[in-house]
Write a protein that holds these residues in place. Sequence first.
Motif, PDB file in Angstrom:
ATOM      1  N   VAL A 179      48.250  36.829  39.495  1.00  0.00           N
ATOM      2  CA  VAL A 179      48.880  37.730  38.532  1.00  0.00           C
ATOM      3  C   VAL A 179      49.691  36.928  37.516  1.00  0.00           C
ATOM      4  N   GLU A 180      50.473  35.978  37.989  1.00  0.00           N
ATOM      5  CA  GLU A 180      51.310  35.155  37.101  1.00  0.00           C
ATOM      6  C   GLU A 180      50.477  34.367  36.091  1.00  0.00           C
ATOM      7  N   LYS A 181      49.296  33.926  36.510  1.00  0.00           N
ATOM      8  CA  LYS A 181      48.425  33.137  35.633  1.00  0.00           C
ATOM      9  C   LYS A 181      47.543  34.008  34.741  1.00  0.00           C
ATOM     10  N   GLY A 182      47.628  35.322  34.894  1.00  0.00           N
ATOM     11  CA  GLY A 182      46.863  36.230  34.045  1.00  0.00           C
ATOM     12  C   GLY A 182      45.434  36.474  34.487  1.00  0.00           C
ATOM     13  N   TYR A 183      45.082  36.051  35.698  1.00  0.00           N
ATOM     14  CA  TYR A 183      43.729  36.272  36.194  1.00  0.00           C
ATOM     15  C   TYR A 183      43.556  37.662  36.799  1.00  0.00           C
ATOM     16  N   LEU A 184      44.645  38.257  37.238  1.00  0.00           N
ATOM     17  CA  LEU A 184      44.605  39.509  37.990  1.00  0.00           C
ATOM     18  C   LEU A 184      45.736  40.408  37.516  1.00  0.00           C
ATOM     19  N   SER A 185      45.474  41.712  37.426  1.00  0.00           N
ATOM     20  CA  SER A 185      46.494  42.662  37.002  1.00  0.00           C
ATOM     21  C   SER A 185      47.287  43.178  38.192  1.00  0.00           C
ATOM     22  N   ASN A 186      48.581  43.375  37.981  1.00  0.00           N
ATOM     23  CA  ASN A 186      49.447  43.923  39.013  1.00  0.00           C
ATOM     24  C   ASN A 186      49.123  45.377  39.324  1.00  0.00           C
ATOM     25  N   ASP A 187      48.310  46.006  38.460  1.00  0.00           N
ATOM     26  CA  ASP A 187      47.910  47.393  38.678  1.00  0.00           C
ATOM     27  C   ASP A 187      46.724  47.519  39.629  1.00  0.00           C
ATOM     28  N   GLN A 188      46.085  46.402  39.970  1.00  0.00           N
ATOM     29  CA  GLN A 188      44.959  46.433  40.898  1.00  0.00           C
ATOM     30  C   GLN A 188      45.396  46.935  42.273  1.00  0.00           C
ATOM     31  N   TYR A 189      44.480  47.634  42.935  1.00  0.00           N
ATOM     32  CA  TYR A 189      44.723  48.090  44.301  1.00  0.00           C
ATOM     33  C   TYR A 189      44.158  47.074  45.288  1.00  0.00           C
ATOM     34  N   LEU A 190      44.951  46.727  46.267  1.00  0.00           N
ATOM     35  CA  LEU A 190      44.443  45.956  47.391  1.00  0.00           C
ATOM     36  C   LEU A 190      43.581  46.881  48.230  1.00  0.00           C
ATOM     37  N   ARG A 191      42.289  46.509  48.412  1.00  0.00           N
ATOM     38  CA  ARG A 191      41.358  47.420  49.055  1.00  0.00           C
ATOM     39  C   ARG A 191      40.853  46.920  50.413  1.00  0.00           C
ATOM     40  N   SER A 192      40.725  45.601  50.572  1.00  0.00           N
ATOM     41  CA  SER A 192      40.195  45.088  51.827  1.00  0.00           C
ATOM     42  C   SER A 192      40.734  43.680  52.077  1.00  0.00           C
ATOM     43  N   VAL A 193      41.099  43.408  53.322  1.00  0.00           N
ATOM     44  CA  VAL A 193      41.524  42.073  53.758  1.00  0.00           C
ATOM     45  C   VAL A 193      40.690  41.713  54.975  1.00  0.00           C
TER      46      VAL A 193
END
Length: 245
Positions: A207-221
């Motif tokens: 998120v900090e590097k701009g690759y991923l949005s903080n609005d994304q949902y964590l869906r699977s681990v």
Amino acid sequence: MQLKKTIIGFTTLATAASVVLASPLMKRDEFCGQWDTEESGNFKIWNNLWGQDSGSGSQCTEVLKVEDNTISWKTSWSWSGGQYSVKSYANAEYLFDPVQLSGLSSIPFTWNWKYTGGGDPFVCNVSFDIWTASSESGDYEYEIMIWLAAIGGAGPLGDEVGKFSYGGIEWSLHEGSNGVQPVYSFIAGSKVENMDSDAFPFLSHLVEKGYLSNDQYLRSVQAGTEPFEGTDAVLETSTYKVQIK
């Protein structure tokens, strides 16, 4: 020689909350079918031979014990041919309700594992596979991997785009694509067989590097292993537990 895994696609896996069992579940029979699964406690265990057509061989997985939020399990496999292609991803998927990254504070985990056998060549990884999306349902949009081990020359998709130091380990960050989703892979500089840490800082770094949005949902681990090649290899996880906070 660095090997590149190739992925044709990935079927969306639905997750749901599960009741924690008060008493332990002991060893079950192994399962060997391509899409065989077993649900125990807060986990769904996958044999998941998604890339089996790129080579030849077999794989079986079994749950050894589940108690509260902790599981032990193992997978045994032999694969040959298609040396640059992943054959499977036996894994323990943690079951939880989707949550936005902005609402997370930590993903604490403990993972103790050991590989035996494998022969020569013996090529595989041991890794988390984490999936996110812009909604609570529908297709996954981003794949994030955390490799605790790259064995025998196994390598991630894409090119290295940076470094990330966390938990006393320097991780190389790679950016690529599986043909459907962007893939970001953190690769440990050396094998880590026993880790008591937090997966959330890896997501925060993206998120900090701009690759991923903080609005994304964590869906699977998911936590497991991707084999390329090997004979009579056995990955045994003696302790695995994870939480979403």
